[in-house]
Design an enzyme around this catalytic site. Structure first.
Site, PDB file in Angstrom:
ATOM      1  N   TYR A  50      -4.315   3.194   9.117  1.00  0.00           N
ATOM      2  CA  TYR A  50      -4.005   3.582  10.499  1.00  0.00           C
ATOM      3  C   TYR A  50      -5.281   3.941  11.262  1.00  0.00           C
ATOM      4  O   TYR A  50      -5.442   3.635  12.441  1.00  0.00           O
ATOM      5  CB  TYR A  50      -3.034   4.756  10.470  1.00  0.00           C
ATOM      6  CG  TYR A  50      -2.401   5.138  11.794  1.00  0.00           C
ATOM      7  CD1 TYR A  50      -2.730   4.501  12.989  1.00  0.00           C
ATOM      8  CD2 TYR A  50      -1.438   6.149  11.845  1.00  0.00           C
ATOM      9  CE1 TYR A  50      -2.141   4.864  14.186  1.00  0.00           C
ATOM     10  CE2 TYR A  50      -0.838   6.519  13.037  1.00  0.00           C
ATOM     11  CZ  TYR A  50      -1.195   5.870  14.203  1.00  0.00           C
ATOM     12  OH  TYR A  50      -0.615   6.241  15.389  1.00  0.00           O
ATOM     13  N   SER A  51      -6.205   4.594  10.583  1.00  0.00           N
ATOM     14  CA  SER A  51      -7.457   4.996  11.227  1.00  0.00           C
ATOM     15  C   SER A  51      -8.192   3.805  11.832  1.00  0.00           C
ATOM     16  O   SER A  51      -8.728   3.885  12.940  1.00  0.00           O
ATOM     17  CB  SER A  51      -8.354   5.714  10.210  1.00  0.00           C
ATOM     18  OG  SER A  51      -9.578   6.102  10.790  1.00  0.00           O
ATOM     19  N   LEU A  52      -8.218   2.696  11.112  1.00  0.00           N
ATOM     20  CA  LEU A  52      -8.867   1.485  11.624  1.00  0.00           C
ATOM     21  C   LEU A  52      -8.152   0.978  12.875  1.00  0.00           C
ATOM     22  O   LEU A  52      -8.795   0.621  13.872  1.00  0.00           O
ATOM     23  CB  LEU A  52      -8.867   0.407  10.540  1.00  0.00           C
ATOM     24  CG  LEU A  52      -9.433  -0.959  10.926  1.00  0.00           C
ATOM     25  CD1 LEU A  52     -10.901  -0.863  11.314  1.00  0.00           C
ATOM     26  CD2 LEU A  52      -9.248  -1.954   9.777  1.00  0.00           C
ATOM     27  N   SER A  53      -6.827   0.965  12.841  1.00  0.00           N
ATOM     28  CA  SER A  53      -6.049   0.514  14.004  1.00  0.00           C
ATOM     29  C   SER A  53      -6.246   1.419  15.209  1.00  0.00           C
ATOM     30  O   SER A  53      -6.147   0.976  16.348  1.00  0.00           O
ATOM     31  CB  SER A  53      -4.556   0.460  13.644  1.00  0.00           C
ATOM     32  OG  SER A  53      -4.312  -0.443  12.587  1.00  0.00           O
ATOM     33  N   ASP A  81      -2.367  11.375  22.347  1.00  0.00           N
ATOM     34  CA  ASP A  81      -1.055  11.268  21.716  1.00  0.00           C
ATOM     35  C   ASP A  81      -0.994  12.055  20.422  1.00  0.00           C
ATOM     36  O   ASP A  81       0.075  12.468  19.976  1.00  0.00           O
ATOM     37  CB  ASP A  81      -0.728   9.802  21.428  1.00  0.00           C
ATOM     38  CG  ASP A  81      -0.414   9.018  22.693  1.00  0.00           C
ATOM     39  OD1 ASP A  81      -0.269   9.634  23.759  1.00  0.00           O
ATOM     40  OD2 ASP A  81      -0.319   7.779  22.615  1.00  0.00           O
ATOM     41  N   ASP A  93      -4.040   9.506   4.874  1.00  0.00           N
ATOM     42  CA  ASP A  93      -4.235  10.233   6.123  1.00  0.00           C
ATOM     43  C   ASP A  93      -3.126  11.217   6.426  1.00  0.00           C
ATOM     44  O   ASP A  93      -2.021  11.152   5.888  1.00  0.00           O
ATOM     45  CB  ASP A  93      -4.361   9.245   7.299  1.00  0.00           C
ATOM     46  CG  ASP A  93      -3.277   8.182   7.316  1.00  0.00           C
ATOM     47  OD1 ASP A  93      -2.100   8.533   7.170  1.00  0.00           O
ATOM     48  OD2 ASP A  93      -3.612   6.997   7.468  1.00  0.00           O
ATOM     49  N   THR A 123      -9.336   2.174   6.251  1.00  0.00           N
ATOM     50  CA  THR A 123      -8.930   0.792   6.513  1.00  0.00           C
ATOM     51  C   THR A 123      -7.453   0.689   6.882  1.00  0.00           C
ATOM     52  O   THR A 123      -6.928  -0.415   7.015  1.00  0.00           O
ATOM     53  CB  THR A 123      -9.209  -0.092   5.279  1.00  0.00           C
ATOM     54  OG1 THR A 123      -8.592   0.496   4.132  1.00  0.00           O
ATOM     55  CG2 THR A 123     -10.701  -0.230   5.039  1.00  0.00           C
ATOM     56  N   ASP A 151       0.812  -1.213   0.000  1.00  0.00           N
ATOM     57  CA  ASP A 151       0.000   0.000   0.000  1.00  0.00           C
ATOM     58  C   ASP A 151       0.846   1.264   0.000  1.00  0.00           C
ATOM     59  O   ASP A 151       0.507   2.245  -0.668  1.00  0.00           O
ATOM     60  CB  ASP A 151      -0.938   0.000   1.212  1.00  0.00           C
ATOM     61  CG  ASP A 151      -2.195  -0.818   0.966  1.00  0.00           C
ATOM     62  OD1 ASP A 151      -2.608  -0.930  -0.206  1.00  0.00           O
ATOM     63  OD2 ASP A 151      -2.756  -1.350   1.930  1.00  0.00           O
ATOM     64  N   GLY A 152       1.952   1.268   0.767  1.00  0.00           N
ATOM     65  CA  GLY A 152       2.802   2.456   0.817  1.00  0.00           C
ATOM     66  C   GLY A 152       3.360   2.809  -0.551  1.00  0.00           C
ATOM     67  O   GLY A 152       3.365   3.979  -0.952  1.00  0.00           O
TER      68      GLY A 152
END
Length: 282
Positions: free
Chosen positions: A184-187, A171, A142, A182, A68-69
């Site tokens: 970082y937001s999901l995590s 934080d 994001d 789906t 993905d990156g």
């Protein structure tokens, strides 16, 4: 058809996958453009080697190979130039990938024009000081804003369309697109949002509160973030190296003027992809 081939060769499988794509596109009669810095790796290729941005300028479509990156990095370059992009998975989950490495026979659909375009909302991130923009960037997934001293919480003021509505003790905060819902937001506990529903998500990271949850705003919202303690923050777009936001500066996030245009060859919808990818985590 001119195809800009953008592989991330730091991925263990990427070279083999890219070679397979190259062989398939050669048989289909496509003209290939490959970043000049990869000439030593693809010296065998009948291709034109150009600087990456020049290759995207001249192509009809971009194929990014990696996780993905890698796909997001190429998508940002393509979006600015309004070129469509196809991601091919050479990583792990790769939500952004339109094809897996065992589906390269479907590249004929790309050459024949038998595909759809998924237009994905992007975000523009600006750092402002005394009302002047001193830095600007965009993101597909994001924008992360955190305390520069990462070992402790910080108070962060957030405003919507110029009106402050909350001060989070946390934080940091994550502002994402539906595409990034789906990631970082999901995590971080945020909701999964269908990317066809244009919106902007705000998720506090580890908030010291029982009530602070993710918020979903309309796509034309403008979100302003600044330190409530006059301390330095850091901002990172799509996981890039963080940039320091000095005291007295603020981060302004809004919808970008352009979209990322992802090529969809298969008939899978968002829920199909979500189930297949997240099922791997069970």
């Amino acid at each position: 058809m001119k195809i800009a081939l953008m592989p991330n060769l730091t991925r263990a499988e990427a070279f083999g996958v890219t070679k397979g794509i190259y062989n398939s596109l050669q048989k289909l009669g496509a003209k290939l453009l490959i970043p000049a810095e990869l000439k030593n790796d693809f010296g065998f290729a009948k291709a034109e080697f150009l600087p990456a941005e020049e290759a995207i300028d001249e192509c009809d479509a971009v194929i990014a190979v990696g996780g993905d990156g890698s796909i997001i990095h190429a998508a940002k370059l393509a979006a600015v130039r309004q070129k469509p992009i196809l991601g091919v998975n050479a990583g792990r989950l790769a939500f952004m990938a339109g094809l897996e490495d065992n589906e390269l026979d479907l590249l004929s659909e790309l050459i024949e024009g038998s595909y759809a375009l998924d237009k994905r909302l992007m975000l523009k991130t600006s750092i402002e000081k005394d009302g002047k923009v001193i830095f600007s960037d965009c993101c597909v997934n994001d924008c992360l804003i955190i305390n520069k001293e990462r070992q402790r919480m910080t108070a962060i003021d957030v405003a919507l369309d110029g009106r402050r509505f909350n001060s989070y003790l946390c934080d940091g905060v994550l502002i994402s697109t539906p595409t990034g819902s789906t990631a970082y937001s999901l995590s971080a506990g945020g909701p999964i949002v269908d990317p066809e529903l244009e919106s902007i998500l705000l998720t506090p990271i580890c908030p010291h509160s029982l009530v602070d949850r993710s918020l979903i705003f309309r796509p034309d919202a403008e979100i302003t973030v600044e330190s409530a303690e006059n301390c330095a923050l850091c901002v990172s777009n799509d996981g890039t190296n963080p940039l320091t936001v000095e005291p007295g500066c603020r981060v302004v996030v809004s919808r970008a003027e352009f979209t990322a245009n992802f090529i969809r060859i298969k008939s899978d919808n968002f829920i199909d992809i979500l189930y297949k990818k997240l099922a791997q985590r069970r």
